[in-house]
Design an enzyme around this catalytic site. Structure first.
Site, PDB file in Angstrom:
ATOM      1  N   LYS A  13       0.838  -1.202   0.000  1.00  0.00           N
ATOM      2  CA  LYS A  13       0.000   0.000   0.000  1.00  0.00           C
ATOM      3  C   LYS A  13       0.878   1.260   0.000  1.00  0.00           C
ATOM      4  O   LYS A  13       0.670   2.160  -0.794  1.00  0.00           O
ATOM      5  CB  LYS A  13      -0.925   0.016   1.233  1.00  0.00           C
ATOM      6  CG  LYS A  13      -1.864  -1.189   1.308  1.00  0.00           C
ATOM      7  CD  LYS A  13      -2.793  -1.112   2.522  1.00  0.00           C
ATOM      8  CE  LYS A  13      -2.100  -1.168   3.874  1.00  0.00           C
ATOM      9  NZ  LYS A  13      -1.405  -2.441   4.159  1.00  0.00           N
ATOM     10  N   ARG A  88      -9.719   0.834   9.132  1.00  0.00           N
ATOM     11  CA  ARG A  88      -9.261  -0.525   9.392  1.00  0.00           C
ATOM     12  C   ARG A  88     -10.294  -1.343  10.146  1.00  0.00           C
ATOM     13  O   ARG A  88      -9.994  -2.449  10.578  1.00  0.00           O
ATOM     14  CB  ARG A  88      -8.007  -0.463  10.247  1.00  0.00           C
ATOM     15  CG  ARG A  88      -6.733  -0.584   9.470  1.00  0.00           C
ATOM     16  CD  ARG A  88      -5.626  -0.373  10.475  1.00  0.00           C
ATOM     17  NE  ARG A  88      -4.485  -1.163  10.211  1.00  0.00           N
ATOM     18  CZ  ARG A  88      -3.434  -0.734   9.514  1.00  0.00           C
ATOM     19  NH1 ARG A  88      -3.437   0.441   8.962  1.00  0.00           N
ATOM     20  NH2 ARG A  88      -2.403  -1.510   9.372  1.00  0.00           N
ATOM     21  N   ARG A 127      11.633  -5.917   4.748  1.00  0.00           N
ATOM     22  CA  ARG A 127      11.400  -4.482   4.567  1.00  0.00           C
ATOM     23  C   ARG A 127      12.369  -3.651   5.403  1.00  0.00           C
ATOM     24  O   ARG A 127      12.697  -4.008   6.535  1.00  0.00           O
ATOM     25  CB  ARG A 127       9.971  -4.119   4.970  1.00  0.00           C
ATOM     26  CG  ARG A 127       9.777  -2.592   4.999  1.00  0.00           C
ATOM     27  CD  ARG A 127       8.362  -2.169   5.045  1.00  0.00           C
ATOM     28  NE  ARG A 127       7.647  -2.700   6.186  1.00  0.00           N
ATOM     29  CZ  ARG A 127       6.348  -2.544   6.352  1.00  0.00           C
ATOM     30  NH1 ARG A 127       5.645  -1.898   5.458  1.00  0.00           N
ATOM     31  NH2 ARG A 127       5.766  -3.047   7.401  1.00  0.00           N
ATOM     32  N   ARG A 160      11.297  -2.354  11.049  1.00  0.00           N
ATOM     33  CA  ARG A 160      10.198  -2.018  11.970  1.00  0.00           C
ATOM     34  C   ARG A 160      10.026  -3.124  12.995  1.00  0.00           C
ATOM     35  O   ARG A 160      10.038  -4.296  12.664  1.00  0.00           O
ATOM     36  CB  ARG A 160       8.893  -1.821  11.172  1.00  0.00           C
ATOM     37  CG  ARG A 160       8.667  -0.397  10.757  1.00  0.00           C
ATOM     38  CD  ARG A 160       7.537  -0.238   9.762  1.00  0.00           C
ATOM     39  NE  ARG A 160       6.257  -0.811  10.168  1.00  0.00           N
ATOM     40  CZ  ARG A 160       5.134  -0.698   9.462  1.00  0.00           C
ATOM     41  NH1 ARG A 160       5.146  -0.039   8.322  1.00  0.00           N
ATOM     42  NH2 ARG A 160       4.015  -1.253   9.884  1.00  0.00           N
ATOM     43  N   ARG A 171      -0.571  -9.395  13.246  1.00  0.00           N
ATOM     44  CA  ARG A 171      -1.153  -8.365  12.366  1.00  0.00           C
ATOM     45  C   ARG A 171      -2.041  -9.011  11.305  1.00  0.00           C
ATOM     46  O   ARG A 171      -3.076  -8.446  10.927  1.00  0.00           O
ATOM     47  CB  ARG A 171      -0.040  -7.539  11.713  1.00  0.00           C
ATOM     48  CG  ARG A 171       0.603  -6.558  12.686  1.00  0.00           C
ATOM     49  CD  ARG A 171       1.956  -6.075  12.190  1.00  0.00           C
ATOM     50  NE  ARG A 171       1.873  -5.263  10.988  1.00  0.00           N
ATOM     51  CZ  ARG A 171       2.886  -5.080  10.149  1.00  0.00           C
ATOM     52  NH1 ARG A 171       4.050  -5.666  10.375  1.00  0.00           N
ATOM     53  NH2 ARG A 171       2.732  -4.317   9.093  1.00  0.00           N
TER      54      ARG A 171
HETATM   55  P1  AP5 Z   1       4.803  -1.636   1.852  1.00  0.00           P
HETATM   56  O1  AP5 Z   1       4.520  -0.744   0.675  1.00  0.00           O
HETATM   57  O2  AP5 Z   1       5.569  -1.093   2.986  1.00  0.00           O
HETATM   58  O3  AP5 Z   1       3.450  -2.359   2.332  1.00  0.00           O
HETATM   59  P2  AP5 Z   1       2.212  -1.803   3.151  1.00  0.00           P
HETATM   60  O4  AP5 Z   1       0.992  -2.410   2.546  1.00  0.00           O
HETATM   61  O5  AP5 Z   1       2.284  -0.321   3.253  1.00  0.00           O
HETATM   62  O6  AP5 Z   1       2.468  -2.529   4.526  1.00  0.00           O
HETATM   63  P3  AP5 Z   1       2.409  -1.981   6.029  1.00  0.00           P
HETATM   64  O7  AP5 Z   1       3.105  -3.002   6.857  1.00  0.00           O
HETATM   65  O8  AP5 Z   1       2.882  -0.569   6.101  1.00  0.00           O
HETATM   66  O9  AP5 Z   1       0.923  -2.052   6.311  1.00  0.00           O
HETATM   67  P4  AP5 Z   1       0.274  -2.068   7.651  1.00  0.00           P
HETATM   68  O10 AP5 Z   1      -1.091  -1.754   7.211  1.00  0.00           O
HETATM   69  O11 AP5 Z   1       0.428  -3.276   8.448  1.00  0.00           O
HETATM   70  O12 AP5 Z   1       1.096  -0.966   8.511  1.00  0.00           O
HETATM   71  P5  AP5 Z   1       0.743   0.534   8.883  1.00  0.00           P
HETATM   72  O13 AP5 Z   1       1.986   1.307   8.903  1.00  0.00           O
HETATM   73  O14 AP5 Z   1      -0.402   1.013   8.105  1.00  0.00           O
HETATM   74  O15 AP5 Z   1       5.572  -2.920   1.268  1.00  0.00           O
HETATM   75  C1  AP5 Z   1       6.054  -3.928   2.148  1.00  0.00           C
HETATM   76  C2  AP5 Z   1       7.435  -4.412   1.670  1.00  0.00           C
HETATM   77  O16 AP5 Z   1       7.291  -5.052   0.404  1.00  0.00           O
HETATM   78  C3  AP5 Z   1       8.459  -3.284   1.442  1.00  0.00           C
HETATM   79  O17 AP5 Z   1       9.717  -3.749   1.846  1.00  0.00           O
HETATM   80  C4  AP5 Z   1       8.412  -3.027  -0.065  1.00  0.00           C
HETATM   81  O18 AP5 Z   1       9.670  -2.562  -0.548  1.00  0.00           O
HETATM   82  C5  AP5 Z   1       8.101  -4.426  -0.598  1.00  0.00           C
HETATM   83  N1  AP5 Z   1       7.281  -4.392  -1.815  1.00  0.00           N
HETATM   84  C6  AP5 Z   1       6.300  -3.510  -2.143  1.00  0.00           C
HETATM   85  N2  AP5 Z   1       5.759  -3.813  -3.347  1.00  0.00           N
HETATM   86  C7  AP5 Z   1       6.412  -4.935  -3.776  1.00  0.00           C
HETATM   87  C8  AP5 Z   1       6.293  -5.754  -4.969  1.00  0.00           C
HETATM   88  N3  AP5 Z   1       5.396  -5.465  -5.914  1.00  0.00           N
HETATM   89  N4  AP5 Z   1       7.103  -6.828  -5.069  1.00  0.00           N
HETATM   90  C9  AP5 Z   1       8.023  -7.121  -4.088  1.00  0.00           C
HETATM   91  N5  AP5 Z   1       8.165  -6.385  -2.942  1.00  0.00           N
HETATM   92  C10 AP5 Z   1       7.371  -5.304  -2.799  1.00  0.00           C
HETATM   93  O19 AP5 Z   1       0.227   0.337  10.396  1.00  0.00           O
HETATM   94  C11 AP5 Z   1       1.116   0.021  11.438  1.00  0.00           C
HETATM   95  C12 AP5 Z   1       0.385   0.025  12.757  1.00  0.00           C
HETATM   96  O20 AP5 Z   1      -0.131   1.329  13.024  1.00  0.00           O
HETATM   97  C13 AP5 Z   1      -0.828  -0.902  12.863  1.00  0.00           C
HETATM   98  O21 AP5 Z   1      -0.469  -2.232  13.181  1.00  0.00           O
HETATM   99  C14 AP5 Z   1      -1.617  -0.220  13.976  1.00  0.00           C
HETATM  100  O22 AP5 Z   1      -1.049  -0.477  15.234  1.00  0.00           O
HETATM  101  C15 AP5 Z   1      -1.391   1.256  13.674  1.00  0.00           C
HETATM  102  N6  AP5 Z   1      -2.429   1.781  12.781  1.00  0.00           N
HETATM  103  C16 AP5 Z   1      -2.248   2.285  11.518  1.00  0.00           C
HETATM  104  N7  AP5 Z   1      -3.419   2.663  10.986  1.00  0.00           N
HETATM  105  C17 AP5 Z   1      -4.376   2.405  11.921  1.00  0.00           C
HETATM  106  C18 AP5 Z   1      -5.785   2.549  11.958  1.00  0.00           C
HETATM  107  N8  AP5 Z   1      -6.471   3.040  10.913  1.00  0.00           N
HETATM  108  N9  AP5 Z   1      -6.430   2.173  13.076  1.00  0.00           N
HETATM  109  C19 AP5 Z   1      -5.774   1.689  14.141  1.00  0.00           C
HETATM  110  N10 AP5 Z   1      -4.444   1.490  14.165  1.00  0.00           N
HETATM  111  C20 AP5 Z   1      -3.744   1.854  13.065  1.00  0.00           C
HETATM  112 MG    MG Z   2       2.547   1.047   4.889  1.00  0.00          MG
END
Ligand code: AP5
Ligand code: MG
Ligand code: ZN
Length: 213
Positions: A13, A88, A127, A160, A171
């Site tokens: 994402k 979410r 990552r 991370r 997760r």
């Molecule tokens: P990346 O682009 O980083 O993936 P992502 O979908 O953004 O994954 P996240 O882990 O950031 O999602 P998440 O939803 O768990 O975390 P968030 O920060 O939102 O890609 C991942 C890896 O793959 C990278 O290394 C990239 O280089 C590689 N990659 C990308 N595309 C690729 C491809 N096509 N082929 C190969 N490799 C590829 O949330 C973190 C925490 O914050 C949550 O757990 C929660 O505690 C809190 N939080 C955030 N939002 C909320 C909410 N709305 N409500 C409550 N808590 C929240």
């Molecule tokens: Mg992300």
């Protein structure tokens, strides 16, 4: 374009959001990035979020919803926005719907990223995130030119805490239980577009643009 991305952790994402935000000239609003920036700055919000994030739990809606509502009042959302990682759960989706309805700016689309768990684990365990600008890279799939150094800003790359194996597993459970129901929510509203998140980053970006036409 008023858009949100939904998909499991590690679906790409954040990676795609950078591209899509530039393509549509709209701000990329990632709740995870906002929490991490607050953590880094040592704010009260960051402290509130930390223990939930480290365990892979959702930060309580009482904290998250107000933060997003506030962000959506900034001037830069006049032409739209791209929400990444919000909503979410169903309560957050209802909250967002209300905020946007009141502002007279309903959502245009919810873009769902689909991929299987084995690929998610490979992506998250390799990552690296930049301490300076927050950009994502991957030690194998998308390596920086110099190991440990961000290509974009020269900042230090880190692993991370919530990308450790046990936290990734949790997760994924949280996603299945709490977040997946919003996919049907947006399908019923006629807003859902689904794409495969497997393949090259550029291929997926092209798929996303085509799905949003
Ligand atoms: P990346 O682009 O980083 O993936 P992502 O979908 O953004 O994954 P996240 O882990 O950031 O999602 P998440 O939803 O768990 O975390 P968030 O920060 O939102 O890609 C991942 C890896 O793959 C990278 O290394 C990239 O280089 C590689 N990659 C990308 N595309 C690729 C491809 N096509 N082929 C190969 N490799 C590829 O949330 C973190 C925490 O914050 C949550 O757990 C929660 O505690 C809190 N939080 C955030 N939002 C909320 C909410 N709305 N409500 C409550 N808590 C929240
Ligand atoms: Mg992300
Ligand atoms: Zn950087």
């Amino acid at each position: 374009m008023r858009l949100l991305l939904v998909g499991p952790p590690g679906a790409g994402k954040g990676t795609q959001a950078q591209f899509l935000a530039a393509h549509y000239s709209i701000p990329h609003i990632s709740t995870g990035d906002i929490f991490r920036a607050n953590l880094k700055a040592g704010t009260e919000l960051g402290n509130q979020a930390k223990s939930f994030m480290d365990r892979g739990e959702l930060v309580p809606d009482s904290v998250t919803n107000d933060m997003v509502k506030d962000r959506l009042t900034h001037d830069d959302v006049a032409n739209g926005f791209l929400l990444d990682g919000y909503p979410r759960n169903i309560d957050q989706a209802d909250f967002l719907k209300n905020v946007l309805e009141k502002a007279g700016t309903p959502l245009d689309a919810a873009l769902e990223f689909k991929l299987e768990n084995a690929e998610i684990i490979a992506r998250l365990s390799g990552r690296r995130v930049c301490r300076g600008c927050g950009e994502n890279s991957h030690i194998i799939f998308n390596p920086s030119k110099v190991a440990g150094v961000c290509d974009a800003c020269g900042g230090e790359l880190y692993h991370r805490k919530d990308d450790d194996a046990e936290v990734i597993a949790h997760r994924l459970d949280v996603y299945a239980e709490q977040t997946e129901p919003i996919i049907d929510y947006y399908r019923s509203a006629g807003l859902l577009r689904t794409i495969s998140a497997i393949g090259e980053v550029s291929e997926i970006a092209a798929r996303a643009i085509a799905a949003l036409k």
